[in-house]
Design an enzyme around this catalytic site. Structure first.
Site, PDB file in Angstrom:
ATOM      1  N   LYS A 175       3.902  -6.928   4.170  1.00  0.00           N
ATOM      2  CA  LYS A 175       3.812  -5.631   3.783  1.00  0.00           C
ATOM      3  C   LYS A 175       3.436  -4.860   5.006  1.00  0.00           C
ATOM      4  CE  LYS A 175       0.373  -3.577   3.434  1.00  0.00           C
ATOM      5  NZ  LYS A 175      -0.401  -2.536   4.419  1.00  0.00           N
TER       6      LYS A 175
ATOM      7  N   ASN B 186      -0.265  10.672   5.548  1.00  0.00           N
ATOM      8  CA  ASN B 186      -1.533  10.285   6.155  1.00  0.00           C
ATOM      9  C   ASN B 186      -2.564  11.084   6.176  1.00  0.00           C
ATOM     10  OD1 ASN B 186      -1.338   7.328   7.460  1.00  0.00           O
ATOM     11  ND2 ASN B 186       0.559   8.339   7.992  1.00  0.00           N
TER      12      ASN B 186
ATOM     13  N   THR C 217      -6.648  10.254  -0.882  1.00  0.00           N
ATOM     14  CA  THR C 217      -6.739  10.920  -2.117  1.00  0.00           C
ATOM     15  C   THR C 217      -5.551  10.992  -2.992  1.00  0.00           C
ATOM     16  OG1 THR C 217      -5.970  12.745  -0.987  1.00  0.00           O
ATOM     17  CG2 THR C 217      -8.367  12.898  -1.152  1.00  0.00           C
TER      18      THR C 217
ATOM     19  N   THR D 134      -0.267  -2.770  11.074  1.00  0.00           N
ATOM     20  CA  THR D 134      -0.867  -2.899   9.854  1.00  0.00           C
ATOM     21  C   THR D 134      -0.122  -3.595   8.928  1.00  0.00           C
ATOM     22  OG1 THR D 134      -2.011  -0.806   9.761  1.00  0.00           O
ATOM     23  CG2 THR D 134      -2.122  -1.763   7.902  1.00  0.00           C
TER      24      THR D 134
ATOM     25  N   THR E  88       0.913  -1.175  -0.184  1.00  0.00           N
ATOM     26  CA  THR E  88      -0.028   0.032  -0.065  1.00  0.00           C
ATOM     27  C   THR E  88       0.918   1.194  -0.055  1.00  0.00           C
ATOM     28  OG1 THR E  88      -0.202  -0.234   2.367  1.00  0.00           O
ATOM     29  CG2 THR E  88      -1.901  -1.026   1.047  1.00  0.00           C
TER      30      THR E  88
ATOM     31  N   GLU F 152       6.114   4.602   7.241  1.00  0.00           N
ATOM     32  CA  GLU F 152       5.551   5.989   6.612  1.00  0.00           C
ATOM     33  C   GLU F 152       6.566   7.184   6.940  1.00  0.00           C
ATOM     34  OE1 GLU F 152       1.098   4.616   5.663  1.00  0.00           O
ATOM     35  OE2 GLU F 152       1.202   6.025   7.433  1.00  0.00           O
TER      36      GLU F 152
END
Length: 408
Positions: A184, A403, A408, A195, A158, A281
């Site tokens: 992942k 985040n 979007t 996650t 992702t 991230e």
């Protein structure tokens, strides 16, 4: 190749290296970008299976379906995963879609429906675009190949920046056995599953009871010891499939090669866990917190996870600020026994606190160390033999940017 004594790391290995496994991926339109968003791992035979799942109360529909499949016989022959949509918090429609996904995969791949596991990752609260998904599943048979490990890894990503996979080789009863893994995860990562999705394959022969035992053990000290942002997802799952095609005598705790198998299994889990933490991230560095001298291993784990989860500690590491006060504060609020007169803290080899008293250190040297890609925080409590290690990453401006615009 890296030889650890019990096993050898196979750099070019993937989830298809163990005997009997194929894998692959394709783009079916779940993601806006032209990147694989549907993948599968398929075994020649029904494989002994085990799984661990998120502790989030809002467990996504695919996880329940996969647990149902494993419970039916303790075996799986295929794992199908999509990215771009989590199929979580989608009510009865989500349950129906997960089962339709399982049924379609069984038909396309020619395996029993109760031997198929499914999982999803992506945006929460949106129903799956089933027409696209079912069209993609119909194409899986021609995409699932002995060399399809890379395509599978791409299909499960992702916000990840890199693929995460590893493989080891060892001997069991003189037979060559492989253990491989792919994962992942880069956001919504927190202990007690992150996650993250993890897939482990092996050609070892092992009963479901002992496979589950191994998976639960390594999960406790690898996947449950990482954090990026303190959030636990609805979709986290790690599944292991053992084909048994190495033709070894069945493994169990009294088997003479059990220790070597356990060490290889541990390596795969730890490698994947650290890769997830490193790819957090917006992250620029991996942070490792080592706690020793705790009253118990459980106490050490709680302290290590509290420190690695501290936004202030993570921010200090990003800013290369040797602010050990943030570390000691996190130790003190972990809810575990601590002797406030005996704590030592080091940043790498740089001692900043001894017996809970400040130590003079070279600020420039510490800053230079903290600017590196790996930061080791060592905490010695001098209370007992408990120890644990946790992994995480720094908290950066990019984490907020990623985040703030996730949908979007």
């Amino acid at each position: 190749m890296k030889d650890t004594g019990n096993f050898v790391v196979v750099p070019e290995g993937s989830v298809t290296t163990p005997k009997g496994f194929r894998a692959g991926g394709l783009h079916c339109g779940l993601k806006k970008v032209e990147r694989h968003d549907l993948g599968a791992i398929v075994c020649e035979v029904p494989a002994t299976a085990a799984g661990v799942y998120t502790l989030n109360a809002f467990q996504a529909a695919p996880l329940r379906v996969t647990q149902e499949s494993i419970a039916a016989s303790g075996k799986l022959q295929a794992m199908v995963v999509n990215s771009g949509n989590a199929n979580a918090c989608t009510g009865q429609q989500g349950e129906d879609d997960a089962r339709a996904m399982r049924a379609a995969a069984a038909e396309a791949l020619g395996v029993a429906e109760h031997h198929v596991g499914v999982t999803s990752t992506g945006v929460i609260g949106e129903t799956l675009p089933m027409a696209k998904l079912l069209s993609g599943i119909a194409q899986l048979p021609e995409r699932v190949k002995p060399d399809g490990g890379d395509d599978f890894c791409q299909a499960i990503l992702t916000t990840d920046l890199v693929q995460k996979m590893t493989c080891v080789r060892l001997n069991v009863n003189g037979k060559e056995v492989h253990i491989a893994g792919a994962a992942k995860g880069s956001g919504m990562i927190h202990p007690n599953m992150a996650t993250m999705l993890g897939f482990i394959t092996t050609d070892a022969k092992i009963e479901s009871e002992f496979l589950q035992q191994q998976l639960s053990r390594i999960t406790d000290n690898t996947f449950n010891m990482i954090t990026v942002d303190g959030d636990t997802s609805t979709n986290d799952m790690v599944v292991v499939m053992a084909s048994g095609l190495a033709d070894n005598e069945a493994l169990h705790p009294e088997h003479p090669d059990w220790e070597a198998f356990a060490a290889g299994f541990q390596y795969v889990g730890e490698y994947l866990a650290k890769a997830i933490a490193r790819d957090g991230e917006g992250a620029t560095k991996l942070i490792e917190v080592n706690v020793v001298g705790a009253e118990s291993d459980n106490a050490a784990r709680a302290i290590a996870k509290t420190v690695i989860g501290s936004s202030l500690v993570k921010s200090a590491c990003f800013g290369a600020d040797a602010n050990w006060g943030r570390i000691i504060a996190a130790v003190g609020r972990a809810g575990q026994p601590v002797n406030t007169e005996t704590v030592d803290i080091k940043l790498g080899d740089i001692s900043v606190l001894e017996q809970s008293r400040p130590v003079r250190f070279d600020e420039e040297q510490a800053e230079a160390y903290l600017k590196g890609e790996l930061v080791n925080i060592h905490i010695h409590l001098h209370m007992g033999k408990g120890q644990a290690t946790a992994w995480g990453c720094d908290l950066t401006y990019d984490y907020v940017r990623i985040n703030a615009a996730y949908r979007t």
